[in-house]
Design an enzyme around this catalytic site. Structure first.
Site, mmCIF file in Angstrom:
data_model
loop_
_atom_site.group_PDB
_atom_site.id
_atom_site.type_symbol
_atom_site.label_atom_id
_atom_site.label_comp_id
_atom_site.label_asym_id
_atom_site.label_seq_id
_atom_site.Cartn_x
_atom_site.Cartn_y
_atom_site.Cartn_z
ATOM 1 N N ASP A 345 0.546 -1.114 0.407
ATOM 2 C CA ASP A 345 0.135 0.114 0.093
ATOM 3 C C ASP A 345 0.748 1.457 -0.135
ATOM 4 O O ASP A 345 1.384 1.483 0.671
ATOM 5 C CB ASP A 345 -0.669 0.182 1.174
ATOM 6 C CG ASP A 345 -1.487 0.860 1.660
ATOM 7 O OD1 ASP A 345 -2.408 1.580 0.049
ATOM 8 O OD2 ASP A 345 -1.737 1.271 2.208
ATOM 9 N N ASP A 540 -7.176 -1.694 4.303
ATOM 10 C CA ASP A 540 -6.672 -3.431 4.015
ATOM 11 C C ASP A 540 -6.564 -4.514 4.475
ATOM 12 O O ASP A 540 -5.895 -5.452 4.065
ATOM 13 C CB ASP A 540 -4.781 -2.698 4.115
ATOM 14 C CG ASP A 540 -4.506 -1.255 3.368
ATOM 15 O OD1 ASP A 540 -5.032 -1.289 2.023
ATOM 16 O OD2 ASP A 540 -3.788 -0.840 3.302
#
Length: 643
Positions: A345, A540
């Site tokens: 990410d 996430d």
């Protein structure tokens, strides 16, 4: 703490006889019997050597029995307990049969030596486990034992588990913060080394979150409790660490299953070595073949494998925790060693996740005066961009009136009678204010400012890279990870710019959480990939759970990270990702070195023993000697560096 001690003793001691008979035994209980046995053995061997007339028959037997009992009795007891529990074929059984058989054949010194060396092996193992456990013990020792809570107009001592949310606690210099909370004092300097592995003190300001286990370095501070003790980050992490060793790797589980099948086969082969030659050898002597079978049993004992493999993984878990990396179990040490693709990410992982002023450009006005106008307007906003602008250092912010928020454009207001516009290009266009063409190539967020209907300048706001972000990618490349992918919900232009700065070849922006999930699932469908996903553990969570190894950044403050991820990087440093992979690889390498070492030497000596070419002394080396070598090899993990 006792939970970890018990797990360590039972799960990592080859089921040692001393652990079997007393879960909380310490090495001190093993030293004395070993010393007594060793002294009696040496004296007995000397008496044998000089063939003194009184040292024969029953006197000799009683003397060596005296040497045997201190070290042999715990093994005999463990063997009997295992048999009563339905586990007939154990290493204790092998040791018992082999040594009692040696006594039956009159080979008293050999019988004592086998048990003595086994006990010495336990001593080495105890030292190795204690060293490996030291890093985890250091983490367990950060558990605060006292809290000074404000009640009835004074601070009183209380158990941290009895302090509630919203209560105020006081922490003096050198003391550990007992519970998670918000800092009420103006500032604080905290040592979080026990939690994150970072020795550099953290400077905290009023309103910042502080965590239990941090040590207060300067002055008396006050904290408002935000979590009860059992929900605090440190309590959750302690629970995670205590349970980590219970999650066995596939290699560990295989060896345990193998030992259960292997041991009875060895016993039956030993019986065959004793009995079968009667039908094929003309000068068959029962005692000779029984001695060979006993040697075979001692050599075959699987202690080297059952000790060193869990110890290797335990050492890896301890070494990782020392560096601020928490693995949820040995199985993840195995898996991360095979990772060849890392998906990351962007926001919060490679960048700080906080907007900061990158550039200030003014036209016909001094920067300081320019920012005083802008900040006067932005004090009326709660937008993250406003927060970034308000971090600019200025002595006194002016007062703004008639501030209005124009949806999707920005803010307008008046400062000392002068109209001010602060916002995006649409706001400028709506008021017929021309912006310079140079701003069209800027990919980051740009805040335009007009003062008294004249364009006066702009501010570039960006999410800054973490200090070690570039180093993290370099280290991953050095570790042999060629496929590095960056995924982000941020706009494509910003994502590609960050990727270019970090030398990441594959990057995709404008993604929703489900889009990231699809990207990782598509990669996993390719059998050549073993994928690790690195995220902040909040939005996430689905991807962390789906990847082969989920790595959460900054897990100390994120409950979701602790729940979802397989590996938690407490320091919030992406450079630790490569370190985690290297620790996994080192652990796996040492485990397999021990497997090859144990099997290789045992097979050679087994063949020699069955053929009558090896004595009980070679058997002792093949069993205890190999176990000692394997233990010493596993201990190397505590001295390795993975920078």
């Amino acid at each position: 703490m006792s939970d970890v001690h018990t797990e360590t003793e039972q799960g990592h001691c080859c089921g040692s006889a001393h652990c079997h008979t007393q879960e909380e035994s310490s090495s001190n209980n093993i030293y004395l019997p070993a010393i007594i046995s060793f002294a009696l053995l040496i004296i007995g061997l000397a008496l044998d050597y000089y063939e003194l007339p009184f040292f024969k028959d029953y006197i000799r037997l009683i003397w060596f029995l005296g040497a045997y009992i201190p070290v042999g009795l715990p093994v005999l007891k463990a063997s009997w307990s295992s048999i009563r529990a339905g586990e007939f074929f154990t290493e204790f059984f092998l040791m018992s049969i082999a040594t009692l058989g040696a006594f039956a054949l009159g080979e008293y010194p050999e019988g004592v030596t086998v048990m003595l060396f086994y006990t010495i092996g336990e001593l080495f193992q105890d030292v190795a486990v204690t060293k490996a456990r030291g890093n985890i013990k250091a983490l367990l020792d950060v558990r605060p034992k006292e809290a000074f809570v404000y009640r009835d107009s004074k601070y009183i001592s209380a158990n941290p588990e009895q302090v509630g949310i919203g209560e105020r606690i006081q922490v003096r210099v050198g003391e550990k913060i007992p519970l998670d909370g918000i800092l009420l004092s103006n500032n604080a300097s905290l040592n979080t080394a026990a939690l994150t592995g970072e020795s550099k003190p953290d400077r905290m300001a009023k309103g910042d979150h502080v965590y239990a286990g941090s040590i207060n370095l300067e002055g008396v501070i006050e904290v408002e409790v935000t979590k009860i003790f059992k929900d605090s980050s440190i309590a959750r992490i302690l629970e995670l660490v205590q349970n980590a060793t219970a999650r066995k790797s596939k290699t560990e589980l295989f060896i345990r299953k193998f030992a259960k099948v292997y041991t009875p086969i060895v016993v039956y082969l030993a019986i065959g070595i004793t009995v079968l030659p009667y039908f094929f050898v003309s000068d068959y002597v029962f005692g000779d073949w029984l001695y060979r079978a006993l040697i075979f049993l001692v050599i075959s004992c699987p202690c080297a494998l059952v000790i060193s493999i869990p110890l290797g993984y335990f050492g890896g878990l301890g070494a990782a925790s020392k560096h601020g990396i928490l693995f949820k179990g040995a199985s993840f040490l195995d898996t991360i060693s095979k990772v060849n693709a890392v998906v990351m990410d962007k926001t919060g992982t490679l960048t700080q996740g906080v907007f900061q002023i990158k550039t200030i450009k003014t036209f016909q006005i001094e920067e300081h005066e320019f920012m005083s106008y802008v900040m006067a307007i932005e004090t009326k906003s709660t937008h993250p961009i406003a927060k970034a602008i308000l971090d600019y250092k200025i002595e006194q912010v002016q007062e703004a009136v008639d501030v209005k928020e124009i949806a999707g454009q920005g803010l307008s207001g008046t400062v000392h009678g002068t109209p001010v516009l602060v916002g995006n290009a649409k706001l400028m266009q709506a008021h017929n204010i021309q912006i310079p063409s140079e701003t069209q190539v800027i990919v980051e967020t740009v805040v335009f400012v007009a003062i008294n209907a004249q364009f006066s300048g702009y501010i570039v706001i960006a999410d800054a890279l973490k200090e070690d972000a570039k180093d993290a990618i370099t280290k991953l490349h050095e570790a042999g990870i060629r496929d590095i992918v960056m995924l982000s919900g941020d706009k494509e232009s910003i994502t590609q710019q960050v990727a270019s700065e970090l030398n990441i070849k594959t990057a995709k922006g404008g993604l929703l959480p489900e889009d990231k999930l699809n990207e990782v699932e598509n990669m996993k469908q390719n059998p050549k990939y073993k994928v690790a996903f690195v995220g902040d553990g909040i939005n996430d969570a689905p991807v962390l759970a789906t990847s082969d190894v989920g790595i959460a950044m900054g897990g100390l403050g994120s409950d979701v990270a602790i729940e979802t991820a397989d590996v938690i990087i407490q320091t919030d440093q992406p450079s630790k990702i490569a370190q985690a992979i290297k620790i996994g690889r080192s652990t796996r390498a040492i485990v397999w070195q021990n497997i090859v070492l144990a099997f290789g030497i045992k097979i050679v000596v087994l063949i020699l023993g069955a053929g009558g070419l090896a004595t009980m002394w070679e058997a002792v080396f093949a069993d205890v000697g190999v176990a000692l070598l394997a233990i010493l090899n596993a201990v190397r993990l505590q001295h390795m560096h993975w920078d």
